[in-house]
Design an enzyme around this catalytic site. Structure first.
Site, PDB file in Angstrom:
ATOM      1  CD  GLU A   5       3.779   6.812   0.385  1.00 36.04           C
ATOM      2  OE1 GLU A   5       3.054   5.841   0.083  1.00 36.04           O
ATOM      3  OE2 GLU A   5       3.674   7.922  -0.150  1.00 36.04           O
ATOM      4  CG  HIS A  10      -0.341   6.996  -0.800  1.00 33.55           C
ATOM      5  ND1 HIS A  10       0.831   6.651  -1.414  1.00 33.55           N
ATOM      6  CD2 HIS A  10      -1.193   7.292  -1.815  1.00 33.55           C
ATOM      7  CE1 HIS A  10       0.696   6.724  -2.729  1.00 33.55           C
ATOM      8  NE2 HIS A  10      -0.536   7.118  -3.000  1.00 33.55           N
ATOM      9  NE  ARG A  30       2.882   6.891  -6.809  1.00 32.22           N
ATOM     10  CZ  ARG A  30       1.543   6.884  -6.833  1.00 32.22           C
ATOM     11  NH1 ARG A  30       0.867   7.816  -6.181  1.00 32.22           N
ATOM     12  NH2 ARG A  30       0.886   5.949  -7.488  1.00 32.22           N
TER      13      ARG A  30
END
Ligand code: GLV
Length: 322
Positions: free
Chosen positions: A270, A288, A241
């Site tokens: 993000e 991602h 993460r």
């Protein structure tokens, strides 16, 4: 109340098999969009839902959970669930589920791909050829870092960390790891793992790969001090993460050449990727997608649907988080 009168909100596009599966038993409110619903619309549609199939871009915090009137389950289509306030859900008697296992190898494959791309300058090489810069074979053209027989340091020896270690073993790497808990001796022996304190891992690893969940304890695990301990030749890989790494500190370390490069699939905010990161040729970035194989994303979708339905039918879900 039977399952057939229940409503499940699917907050964002998933693979159609998941919708077909749910429709056999419940009413589906499918927000079949690519972007995710704006927070207010998400809550409006979730308010009277019995179940929610959510994604990691849905912010399911305590205020959101307080607004739910009927929900019995929040089934996240992800292994990570830091987007959900699990204690708040638990306090309301709402089950939370995730999608572990199916994405383990897929995610480790991609972490290794980022490692290799950064070490061997794959993206720079691709650009170089595309830009018509290739004139001749040259002894030092796009030289990078060896991977085989080097040392990898893995933070988090859970499922994905172990899968990463298996790949590293295939490249004859020395494998260091740090974790809040030590792995069983049988696993250490099988994979040739060395359990070391974080400081040792940071100082000795040529490659550092992050496989911890995002928790208060792991937020900014890689901060300025950690980066300072790393070798100037080290490459950092993050498929966990974004907030596990202090992005500003990483940018500064990379700009100053204090570490050699990075492979990043996740970012602090993000989908925002700082321009300063994008300006660095030794940083490989991805949006991602570490678990994004067709087969795995399809299985994750179906798994979340199955978890949601299990709870609504009064059964234990296969992948409970609380
Ligand atoms: C993706 O990041 C996941 O947690 O599954």
């Amino acid at each position: 109340m039977t399952v057939h009168t229940m409503k499940v909100l699917v907050t964002k596009k998933v693979y159609p098999e998941a919708i077909d599966f749910l429709k056999q038993s419940v009413t589906v409110d499918y927000a079949a969009n690519e972007e995710g619903l704006p927070p207010q619309e998400l809550l409006d549609r979730a308010r009277d839902a019995d179940g929610i199939v959510s994604q990691l871009t849905d912010r399911i915090d305590a205020a959101f959970i307080a607004g739910l009137e009927r929900a019995k389950v929040i089934a996240n289509v992800a292994v990570g669930y830091d987007n959900i306030d699990v204690p708040a859900a638990t306090a309301r008697g709402i089950r939370v589920t995730n999608t572990p296992d199916v994405l383990t190898d897929t995610t480790a494959d991609f972490a290794f791909a980022l490692l290799m791309a950064a070490a061997r300058r794959v993206i720079e090489a691709h650009r170089f050829v595309h830009e018509g810069q290739w004139r001749t074979w040259r002894i030092d053209l796009l030289v990078g870092h060896d991977i085989h027989h080097r040392t990898i340091g893995i933070f988090g020896m859970g499922r994905i960390g172990q899968a990463m270690a298996r790949r590293a073993a295939g490249f004859s790497m020395r494998i260091l790891y740090s974790d809040a808990r030590r792995a069983p001796g049988s696993l250490e022996n099988e994979l040739g793992l060395e359990f070391v304190p974080p400081e040792t891992l940071l100082a000795e690893a040529d490659f550092i790969s992050l496989h911890v969940p995002l928790l208060p304890d792991t937020r900014h695990l890689i901060d300025a001090a950690a980066l300072q301990r790393m070798k100037p030749s080290a490459i950092l890989v993050n498929t966990a993460r974004g907030p596990v790494v202090d992005e500003q500190a990483l940018i500064e370390a990379l700009e100053q050449g204090r570490i050699a490069g990075a492979g990043l699939d996740v970012f602090e905010e993000e989908p925002r990727v700082p321009d300063r990161l994008l300006a660095l040729p030794n940083v490989v970035v991805a949006p991602h997608i570490a678990s994004a194989s067709i087969a795995t994303r399809r299985r994750m979708s179906v798994m979340a649907a199955e978890n949601a339905l299990a709870v609504l039918a009064g059964r234990d879900p296969d992948n409970p988080v609380n």
